[in-house]
Design a protein around this motif. Structure first.
Motif, PDB file in Angstrom:
ATOM      1  N   ALA A 135       0.820  -1.218  -0.111  1.00 56.17           N
ATOM      2  CA  ALA A 135       0.125   0.097  -0.157  1.00 56.17           C
ATOM      3  C   ALA A 135       0.826   1.201   0.038  1.00 56.17           C
ATOM      4  O   ALA A 135       0.339   2.369  -0.426  1.00 56.17           O
ATOM      5  CB  ALA A 135      -0.968  -0.132   1.054  1.00 56.17           C
ATOM      6  N   ALA A 136       2.162   1.103   0.407  1.00 53.97           N
ATOM      7  CA  ALA A 136       2.894   2.291   0.404  1.00 53.97           C
ATOM      8  C   ALA A 136       3.250   2.471  -0.860  1.00 53.97           C
ATOM      9  O   ALA A 136       3.516   3.647  -1.531  1.00 53.97           O
ATOM     10  CB  ALA A 136       4.291   2.165   1.330  1.00 53.97           C
ATOM     11  N   LYS A 195       0.213   7.161   7.699  1.00 54.27           N
ATOM     12  CA  LYS A 195       1.917   6.727   7.930  1.00 54.27           C
ATOM     13  C   LYS A 195       1.947   5.593   8.650  1.00 54.27           C
ATOM     14  O   LYS A 195       1.479   5.534   9.720  1.00 54.27           O
ATOM     15  CB  LYS A 195       2.385   7.872   8.319  1.00 54.27           C
ATOM     16  N   ASP A 196       2.753   4.669   8.211  1.00 52.05           N
ATOM     17  CA  ASP A 196       3.315   3.536   9.046  1.00 52.05           C
ATOM     18  C   ASP A 196       4.100   3.933  10.123  1.00 52.05           C
ATOM     19  O   ASP A 196       5.272   4.394   9.824  1.00 52.05           O
ATOM     20  CB  ASP A 196       3.555   2.291   8.143  1.00 52.05           C
ATOM     21  N   GLU A 197       3.642   3.648  11.541  1.00 58.19           N
ATOM     22  CA  GLU A 197       4.679   4.044  12.724  1.00 58.19           C
ATOM     23  C   GLU A 197       5.786   3.450  12.446  1.00 58.19           C
ATOM     24  O   GLU A 197       6.896   4.108  13.036  1.00 58.19           O
ATOM     25  CB  GLU A 197       3.704   3.640  13.914  1.00 58.19           C
ATOM     26  N   ARG A 198       6.105   2.350  12.121  1.00 60.91           N
ATOM     27  CA  ARG A 198       7.152   1.465  12.308  1.00 60.91           C
ATOM     28  C   ARG A 198       8.041   2.067  11.119  1.00 60.91           C
ATOM     29  O   ARG A 198       9.472   2.322  11.408  1.00 60.91           O
ATOM     30  CB  ARG A 198       7.096   0.149  12.308  1.00 60.91           C
ATOM     31  N   TYR A 205      -5.022   3.800   2.503  1.00 62.51           N
ATOM     32  CA  TYR A 205      -5.924   2.926   3.368  1.00 62.51           C
ATOM     33  C   TYR A 205      -7.220   2.522   2.818  1.00 62.51           C
ATOM     34  O   TYR A 205      -7.857   3.408   2.869  1.00 62.51           O
ATOM     35  CB  TYR A 205      -5.693   3.006   4.753  1.00 62.51           C
ATOM     36  N   GLY A 206      -7.549   1.557   2.210  1.00 62.68           N
ATOM     37  CA  GLY A 206      -8.811   1.468   1.653  1.00 62.68           C
ATOM     38  C   GLY A 206      -8.792   0.554   0.331  1.00 62.68           C
ATOM     39  O   GLY A 206      -7.736   0.652  -0.420  1.00 62.68           O
ATOM     40  N   SER A 207      -9.897  -0.010  -0.139  1.00 61.65           N
ATOM     41  CA  SER A 207     -10.065  -0.732  -1.254  1.00 61.65           C
ATOM     42  C   SER A 207     -11.621  -0.817  -1.856  1.00 61.65           C
ATOM     43  O   SER A 207     -12.335  -0.547  -0.934  1.00 61.65           O
ATOM     44  CB  SER A 207      -9.589  -2.280  -1.397  1.00 61.65           C
ATOM     45  N   ARG A 208     -11.863  -0.745  -3.032  1.00 61.27           N
ATOM     46  CA  ARG A 208     -13.130  -0.819  -3.668  1.00 61.27           C
ATOM     47  C   ARG A 208     -14.201  -1.917  -2.715  1.00 61.27           C
ATOM     48  O   ARG A 208     -15.197  -1.367  -2.668  1.00 61.27           O
ATOM     49  CB  ARG A 208     -13.027  -1.283  -5.222  1.00 61.27           C
TER      50      ARG A 208
END
Length: 292
Positions: A135-136, A195-198, A205-208
Protein backbone atom coordinates in the motif's frame (compact mmCIF):
# COMPACT_ATOMS: atom_id res chain seq x y z
CA UNK A 1 22.29 -22.37 5.94
CA UNK A 2 19.59 -19.71 6.17
CA UNK A 3 19.28 -17.41 3.17
CA UNK A 4 17.24 -14.26 2.70
CA UNK A 5 16.17 -12.38 -0.43
CA UNK A 6 13.59 -9.82 -1.50
CA UNK A 7 10.53 -11.30 -3.18
CA UNK A 8 10.48 -8.36 -5.56
CA UNK A 9 11.67 -4.72 -5.31
CA UNK A 10 8.34 -3.52 -3.91
CA UNK A 11 6.97 -6.03 -1.42
CA UNK A 12 8.06 -9.16 0.42
CA UNK A 13 11.13 -10.92 1.81
CA UNK A 14 11.75 -14.66 1.63
CA UNK A 15 13.72 -16.79 4.09
CA UNK A 16 14.82 -20.32 3.21
CA UNK A 17 16.39 -23.19 5.16
CA UNK A 18 14.78 -22.10 8.44
CA UNK A 19 13.37 -24.46 11.06
CA UNK A 20 11.17 -23.74 14.06
CA UNK A 21 14.22 -24.32 16.27
CA UNK A 22 16.17 -21.75 14.22
CA UNK A 23 13.50 -19.16 15.02
CA UNK A 24 14.31 -19.50 18.70
CA UNK A 25 17.47 -17.56 17.89
CA UNK A 26 16.72 -13.95 18.94
CA UNK A 27 18.94 -12.55 16.18
CA UNK A 28 17.16 -14.43 13.39
CA UNK A 29 13.74 -13.64 14.84
CA UNK A 30 14.62 -9.94 15.08
CA UNK A 31 15.77 -10.01 11.44
CA UNK A 32 12.47 -11.59 10.40
CA UNK A 33 10.45 -8.95 12.27
CA UNK A 34 12.54 -6.08 10.90
CA UNK A 35 12.05 -7.51 7.40
CA UNK A 36 8.29 -7.72 7.98
CA UNK A 37 8.08 -4.06 8.96
CA UNK A 38 10.33 -2.93 6.13
CA UNK A 39 8.77 -5.06 3.35
CA UNK A 40 5.19 -5.79 4.55
CA UNK A 41 5.31 -9.55 3.85
CA UNK A 42 7.64 -12.29 5.08
CA UNK A 43 7.75 -15.79 3.60
CA UNK A 44 9.50 -18.64 5.38
CA UNK A 45 9.77 -21.45 2.86
CA UNK A 46 8.92 -25.04 3.79
CA UNK A 47 8.98 -24.73 7.57
CA UNK A 48 7.25 -27.74 9.10
CA UNK A 49 5.19 -26.47 12.05
CA UNK A 50 2.72 -28.08 14.41
CA UNK A 51 -0.37 -26.01 15.23
CA UNK A 52 1.11 -25.34 18.68
CA UNK A 53 4.30 -24.02 17.11
CA UNK A 54 2.39 -21.74 14.73
CA UNK A 55 0.43 -20.31 17.65
CA UNK A 56 3.64 -19.81 19.66
CA UNK A 57 5.17 -17.82 16.79
CA UNK A 58 1.97 -15.77 16.51
CA UNK A 59 2.13 -14.96 20.23
CA UNK A 60 5.53 -13.40 19.72
CA UNK A 61 3.85 -10.85 17.44
CA UNK A 62 0.79 -10.17 19.57
CA UNK A 63 -2.39 -11.92 20.69
CA UNK A 64 -3.85 -14.69 18.47
CA UNK A 65 -7.61 -14.19 18.20
CA UNK A 66 -10.01 -17.16 18.02
CA UNK A 67 -12.05 -17.10 14.83
CA UNK A 68 -15.59 -15.87 15.40
CA UNK A 69 -17.33 -18.84 13.70
CA UNK A 70 -16.66 -21.98 15.70
CA UNK A 71 -17.23 -24.52 12.92
CA UNK A 72 -14.27 -23.10 10.95
CA UNK A 73 -11.85 -23.24 13.87
CA UNK A 74 -9.26 -25.95 14.20
CA UNK A 75 -10.91 -28.68 16.33
CA UNK A 76 -8.14 -28.50 18.95
CA UNK A 77 -6.80 -24.97 18.61
CA UNK A 78 -9.39 -22.21 18.51
CA UNK A 79 -6.81 -19.60 17.49
CA UNK A 80 -6.46 -21.27 14.07
CA UNK A 81 -8.99 -20.79 11.31
CA UNK A 82 -8.94 -23.52 8.67
CA UNK A 83 -9.24 -22.31 5.09
CA UNK A 84 -9.89 -25.36 2.94
CA UNK A 85 -11.83 -26.68 -0.03
CA UNK A 86 -11.35 -30.26 1.20
CA UNK A 87 -13.80 -32.55 2.97
CA UNK A 88 -13.55 -35.20 5.67
CA UNK A 89 -16.33 -37.75 6.18
CA UNK A 90 -18.43 -35.80 3.71
CA UNK A 91 -18.15 -32.52 5.63
CA UNK A 92 -16.10 -29.40 4.81
CA UNK A 93 -12.77 -29.23 6.65
CA UNK A 94 -12.92 -25.43 6.67
CA UNK A 95 -14.21 -22.42 4.79
CA UNK A 96 -13.63 -22.85 1.06
CA UNK A 97 -13.59 -19.33 -0.40
CA UNK A 98 -11.49 -16.76 1.41
CA UNK A 99 -10.23 -13.37 0.26
CA UNK A 100 -10.63 -13.83 -3.49
CA UNK A 101 -10.63 -10.07 -4.07
CA UNK A 102 -8.00 -7.37 -3.51
CA UNK A 103 -8.24 -5.98 0.01
CA UNK A 104 -6.52 -5.07 3.26
CA UNK A 105 -7.76 -7.21 6.13
CA UNK A 106 -10.68 -5.94 8.22
CA UNK A 107 -10.58 -2.27 7.27
CA UNK A 108 -14.31 -2.17 8.12
CA UNK A 109 -13.58 -2.34 11.87
CA UNK A 110 -12.23 0.46 14.01
CA UNK A 111 -9.04 -1.30 15.11
CA UNK A 112 -8.05 -4.12 12.71
CA UNK A 113 -5.62 -6.79 13.83
CA UNK A 114 -2.14 -5.72 12.64
CA UNK A 115 -0.86 -9.13 11.46
CA UNK A 116 -2.07 -12.22 9.62
CA UNK A 117 -0.18 -15.54 9.52
CA UNK A 118 -0.81 -18.44 7.12
CA UNK A 119 0.78 -21.87 7.20
CA UNK A 120 0.39 -24.13 4.17
CA UNK A 121 -0.83 -27.58 5.23
CA UNK A 122 -1.79 -28.98 1.82
CA UNK A 123 -1.04 -26.50 -0.94
CA UNK A 124 -0.79 -26.93 -4.71
CA UNK A 125 1.95 -25.10 -6.58
CA UNK A 126 -0.05 -24.76 -9.80
CA UNK A 127 -3.00 -22.70 -8.49
CA UNK A 128 -4.36 -21.15 -5.31
CA UNK A 129 -1.58 -18.57 -5.24
CA UNK A 130 -1.66 -15.50 -3.01
CA UNK A 131 -0.80 -12.14 -4.56
CA UNK A 132 0.53 -9.19 -2.57
CA UNK A 133 0.98 -5.48 -3.22
CA UNK A 134 2.41 -2.78 -0.95
CA UNK A 135 0.00 0.00 0.00
CA UNK A 136 3.02 2.29 0.44
CA UNK A 137 4.19 1.52 -3.08
CA UNK A 138 0.64 2.23 -4.29
CA UNK A 139 0.80 5.65 -2.63
CA UNK A 140 4.22 6.37 -4.14
CA UNK A 141 2.76 5.80 -7.63
CA UNK A 142 -0.28 8.03 -7.15
CA UNK A 143 -0.24 11.07 -9.44
CA UNK A 144 0.66 14.20 -7.49
CA UNK A 145 -2.80 15.61 -8.20
CA UNK A 146 -4.36 12.65 -6.41
CA UNK A 147 -1.96 12.82 -3.49
CA UNK A 148 -3.17 16.38 -2.98
CA UNK A 149 -6.84 15.45 -3.40
CA UNK A 150 -6.63 12.60 -0.91
CA UNK A 151 -4.63 14.40 1.77
CA UNK A 152 -6.70 14.70 4.96
CA UNK A 153 -9.62 12.83 3.37
CA UNK A 154 -11.58 10.14 5.21
CA UNK A 155 -12.71 6.83 3.76
CA UNK A 156 -16.07 5.25 4.60
CA UNK A 157 -15.52 1.52 5.16
CA UNK A 158 -18.19 -1.17 5.18
CA UNK A 159 -18.47 -4.95 4.95
CA UNK A 160 -21.89 -4.79 3.26
CA UNK A 161 -20.48 -5.51 -0.21
CA UNK A 162 -18.87 -8.74 0.96
CA UNK A 163 -20.92 -10.10 3.86
CA UNK A 164 -21.99 -13.68 3.21
CA UNK A 165 -25.70 -14.45 2.97
CA UNK A 166 -26.69 -16.75 5.83
CA UNK A 167 -29.94 -18.71 6.32
CA UNK A 168 -31.47 -15.93 8.44
CA UNK A 169 -31.07 -13.52 5.52
CA UNK A 170 -33.22 -15.55 3.11
CA UNK A 171 -36.21 -13.50 1.96
CA UNK A 172 -34.66 -10.11 2.64
CA UNK A 173 -34.61 -7.53 -0.12
CA UNK A 174 -31.27 -6.11 -1.23
CA UNK A 175 -31.97 -2.95 0.79
CA UNK A 176 -32.97 -4.96 3.86
CA UNK A 177 -29.86 -7.13 3.60
CA UNK A 178 -27.62 -4.05 3.33
CA UNK A 179 -29.33 -2.52 6.36
CA UNK A 180 -28.88 -5.76 8.31
CA UNK A 181 -25.20 -5.91 7.33
CA UNK A 182 -24.63 -2.36 8.53
CA UNK A 183 -26.46 -3.14 11.78
CA UNK A 184 -24.23 -6.17 12.40
CA UNK A 185 -21.07 -4.37 11.25
CA UNK A 186 -21.56 -0.59 11.55
CA UNK A 187 -19.58 1.40 8.96
CA UNK A 188 -16.36 2.99 10.19
CA UNK A 189 -14.08 5.74 8.95
CA UNK A 190 -10.32 5.76 8.46
CA UNK A 191 -7.95 8.29 6.87
CA UNK A 192 -7.47 7.45 3.19
CA UNK A 193 -3.79 8.33 3.45
CA UNK A 194 -1.83 7.58 6.61
CA UNK A 195 1.69 6.80 7.80
CA UNK A 196 3.11 3.52 9.07
CA UNK A 197 4.47 4.10 12.56
CA UNK A 198 7.34 1.62 12.21
CA UNK A 199 8.62 2.29 8.68
CA UNK A 200 7.56 5.94 8.41
CA UNK A 201 6.19 5.31 4.90
CA UNK A 202 2.92 6.87 3.76
CA UNK A 203 0.34 4.43 2.41
CA UNK A 204 -3.19 4.25 1.01
CA UNK A 205 -5.74 2.65 3.32
CA UNK A 206 -8.79 1.27 1.59
CA UNK A 207 -10.07 -0.73 -1.36
CA UNK A 208 -13.13 -0.87 -3.59
CA UNK A 209 -14.62 -3.97 -1.95
CA UNK A 210 -14.46 -2.65 1.62
CA UNK A 211 -15.30 1.01 1.00
CA UNK A 212 -18.42 2.94 0.08
CA UNK A 213 -16.20 5.81 -0.93
CA UNK A 214 -14.24 8.86 0.13
CA UNK A 215 -16.03 11.37 2.33
CA UNK A 216 -16.92 14.44 0.28
CA UNK A 217 -16.48 12.79 -3.13
CA UNK A 218 -19.42 12.52 -5.49
CA UNK A 219 -20.14 9.19 -7.26
CA UNK A 220 -18.03 10.09 -10.29
CA UNK A 221 -15.07 11.10 -8.12
CA UNK A 222 -15.36 7.89 -6.11
CA UNK A 223 -15.41 5.78 -9.25
CA UNK A 224 -12.37 7.63 -10.59
CA UNK A 225 -10.57 6.99 -7.28
CA UNK A 226 -11.41 3.28 -7.24
CA UNK A 227 -10.46 2.85 -10.91
CA UNK A 228 -7.08 4.49 -10.27
CA UNK A 229 -6.54 2.42 -7.11
CA UNK A 230 -7.48 -0.85 -8.84
CA UNK A 231 -5.02 -0.15 -11.64
CA UNK A 232 -2.16 0.58 -9.26
CA UNK A 233 -2.83 -2.41 -7.00
CA UNK A 234 -3.11 -4.94 -9.81
CA UNK A 235 -0.07 -3.77 -11.81
CA UNK A 236 1.71 -7.11 -12.18
CA UNK A 237 5.12 -5.45 -12.37
CA UNK A 238 4.64 -4.37 -8.73
CA UNK A 239 2.82 -7.48 -7.46
CA UNK A 240 4.46 -10.42 -5.68
CA UNK A 241 2.71 -13.68 -6.50
CA UNK A 242 3.37 -16.29 -3.85
CA UNK A 243 3.30 -19.75 -5.39
CA UNK A 244 2.93 -22.00 -2.41
CA UNK A 245 5.19 -24.92 -1.61
CA UNK A 246 4.48 -27.40 1.21
CA UNK A 247 4.57 -25.90 4.72
CA UNK A 248 5.31 -22.31 3.69
CA UNK A 249 4.71 -19.76 6.44
CA UNK A 250 3.52 -16.34 5.26
CA UNK A 251 3.10 -13.34 7.56
CA UNK A 252 1.90 -9.90 6.51
CA UNK A 253 1.06 -6.51 7.95
CA UNK A 254 -2.65 -6.07 7.42
CA UNK A 255 -2.71 -2.29 7.16
CA UNK A 256 0.05 -1.85 4.60
CA UNK A 257 -0.53 -4.96 2.49
CA UNK A 258 -3.09 -5.56 -0.25
CA UNK A 259 -3.63 -9.20 -1.12
CA UNK A 260 -5.86 -11.59 -3.02
CA UNK A 261 -6.27 -15.37 -3.08
CA UNK A 262 -6.41 -16.77 -6.61
CA UNK A 263 -8.71 -19.62 -7.63
CA UNK A 264 -7.80 -23.26 -7.03
CA UNK A 265 -8.06 -25.43 -10.11
CA UNK A 266 -10.98 -27.91 -10.12
CA UNK A 267 -10.38 -31.18 -8.33
CA UNK A 268 -7.33 -29.94 -6.41
CA UNK A 269 -7.33 -29.76 -2.61
CA UNK A 270 -5.94 -26.84 -0.67
CA UNK A 271 -5.78 -26.31 3.10
CA UNK A 272 -4.04 -23.54 5.04
CA UNK A 273 -4.08 -22.64 8.73
CA UNK A 274 -4.69 -18.96 9.41
CA UNK A 275 -4.11 -16.95 12.58
CA UNK A 276 -5.24 -13.37 13.02
CA UNK A 277 -2.98 -11.53 15.46
CA UNK A 278 -4.19 -8.58 17.50
CA UNK A 279 -1.81 -6.11 19.09
CA UNK A 280 -0.70 -7.26 22.53
CA UNK A 281 -3.15 -5.97 25.11
CA UNK A 282 -5.91 -5.31 22.58
CA UNK A 283 -9.46 -6.00 23.73
CA UNK A 284 -10.92 -5.85 20.20
CA UNK A 285 -13.41 -8.57 19.34
CA UNK A 286 -12.85 -11.00 16.43
CA UNK A 287 -14.64 -10.20 13.17
CA UNK A 288 -16.15 -12.20 10.38
CA UNK A 289 -14.13 -10.76 7.49
CA UNK A 290 -11.97 -13.81 6.98
CA UNK A 291 -14.83 -15.83 5.56
CA UNK A 292 -15.77 -13.27 2.96
Amino acid sequence: MTTKKQSNPFVGVEFTDVTYQDLQDPTLWADLIDSLHAHDVVVVRSIDLTPEQQIELARRLGRPVPFVIGKYRHPEFEEIMISSNEQKDGKPVGVARVGNFWHQDSTFVADPAPFTMLHGVNVPSTSGHTKFASAADVYDRLPEEWKARLADRTGNHTVSKRLRIRPEHVGLSAAEFKAQAEYEHPPVQHPVVTKDERSGRTYVYGSREYMDGVEGFDPNENEAFFALLDGLITDESHVYTHQWTPHDLVIWKTRTTYHIATEVEPGVGRTVHRVSIEAAGSDAKPVEERVQ
